[in-house]
Design a protein around this motif. Structure first.
Motif, mmCIF file in Angstrom:
data_model
loop_
_atom_site.group_PDB
_atom_site.id
_atom_site.type_symbol
_atom_site.label_atom_id
_atom_site.label_comp_id
_atom_site.label_asym_id
_atom_site.label_seq_id
_atom_site.Cartn_x
_atom_site.Cartn_y
_atom_site.Cartn_z
ATOM 1 N N ARG A 192 -60.528 -38.959 -4.342
ATOM 2 C CA ARG A 192 -59.614 -39.806 -5.112
ATOM 3 C C ARG A 192 -59.355 -39.223 -6.500
ATOM 4 N N GLU A 193 -60.384 -38.646 -7.100
ATOM 5 C CA GLU A 193 -60.212 -38.011 -8.403
ATOM 6 C C GLU A 193 -59.245 -36.838 -8.306
ATOM 7 N N LYS A 194 -59.388 -36.046 -7.237
ATOM 8 C CA LYS A 194 -58.489 -34.905 -7.021
ATOM 9 C C LYS A 194 -57.057 -35.360 -6.836
ATOM 10 N N ARG A 195 -56.879 -36.377 -6.004
ATOM 11 C CA ARG A 195 -55.533 -36.893 -5.741
ATOM 12 C C ARG A 195 -54.902 -37.440 -7.016
ATOM 13 N N SER A 196 -55.707 -38.136 -7.802
ATOM 14 C CA SER A 196 -55.203 -38.696 -9.052
ATOM 15 C C SER A 196 -54.748 -37.585 -9.994
ATOM 16 N N LEU A 197 -55.531 -36.513 -10.077
ATOM 17 C CA LEU A 197 -55.192 -35.380 -10.927
ATOM 18 C C LEU A 197 -53.907 -34.712 -10.444
ATOM 19 N N GLU A 199 -51.474 -36.093 -8.773
ATOM 20 C CA GLU A 199 -50.345 -36.977 -9.053
ATOM 21 C C GLU A 199 -49.937 -36.881 -10.536
ATOM 22 N N LYS A 200 -50.933 -36.820 -11.425
ATOM 23 C CA LYS A 200 -50.631 -36.711 -12.859
ATOM 24 C C LYS A 200 -49.927 -35.407 -13.161
ATOM 25 N N ASP A 203 -46.405 -35.653 -12.050
ATOM 26 C CA ASP A 203 -45.590 -36.453 -12.967
ATOM 27 C C ASP A 203 -45.179 -35.625 -14.197
#
Length: 206
Positions: A192-197, A199-200, A203
């Motif tokens: 989840r941390e990887k996916r969040s990074l 996505e950021k 963006d």
């Protein structure tokens, strides 16, 4: 369509089973509809399947979702892949989808909306009509597709079926700890941390 997918993803279910080696290929099988409520889920998959030609989500007979960072898993997957290529050449019966790939999508009907956590807790496979198979039946079906279904004949005997199921359940409980040195919960947190990074970063790029 997107709205329905979002509703489906909010209602994901968890499974506590994962795959083991040939001994664990018992005959306990359960194939279930993917979405909740069940009728809505199956309607969505049928709709997607009917929109492809000829009524299939993919050309192969089985899409196996697997953990490429699990050495035990890779032994099994590589064997099946080689066997499939040998028998079926450029028209394979098996499709292999890596849960650890950055391109993996739990919004793809071909992956039966199985998210990372669910996929890590259990071996999943999808039939071309969208039906989901979980656990031991995945391997029974996969081996059948490469003309090795006879390996599972012994599991039709109740006592061997029971032994296979128990072996499967035991391995499922400790698979990621044994093969990757981490619990499923830890792996999900890192994922989840990887996916969040990612996505950021996406963006910012936009």
């Amino acid at each position: 369509g997107k709205r329905l997918v979002r509703l489906i993803l909010e209602d994901k279910m968890r499974s506590l089973i994962s795959f083991t080696i040939v001994l664990s290929h018992g005959s306990r099988a359960f194939t279930h509809d993917i979405l909740t409520p069940a009728r809505s889920r199956m309607m969505l998959l049928r709709s997607v399947a009917s929109s492809s030609s000829p009524g299939r989500l993919f050309p192969e007979e089985l899409n196996i979702l697997y953990d490429s960072k699990c050495n035990v898993c890779n032994l099994e997957i590589n064997f099946l892949r080689r066997r499939d290529q040998k028998l079926n050449g450029d028209q394979p019966k098996l499709k292999f989808t890596d849960l650890e790939s950055p391109q993996y999508s739990d919004q793809d009907p071909a992956n039966a909306f199985v998210d990372y956590e669910k996929g890590m807790k259990a071996m999943h496979a999808v039939k071309p009509d969208g039906k989901l198979m979980v656990g031991v039946p995945v391997f029974s079906e996969a081996y059948k597709q490469v003309n090795l279904g006879w390996l599972f004949a012994i599991t039709r005997v109740p006592v061997f079926n029971w032994l296979a199921d128990r072996g499967y359940d035991l391995f499922a409980k400790y698979r990621t700890i044994i093969t990757r040195g981490k619990s499923v919960e830890n792996l999900v947190e890192v994922y989840r941390e990887k996916r969040s990074l990612m996505e950021k970063q996406g963006d910012r790029a936009n």
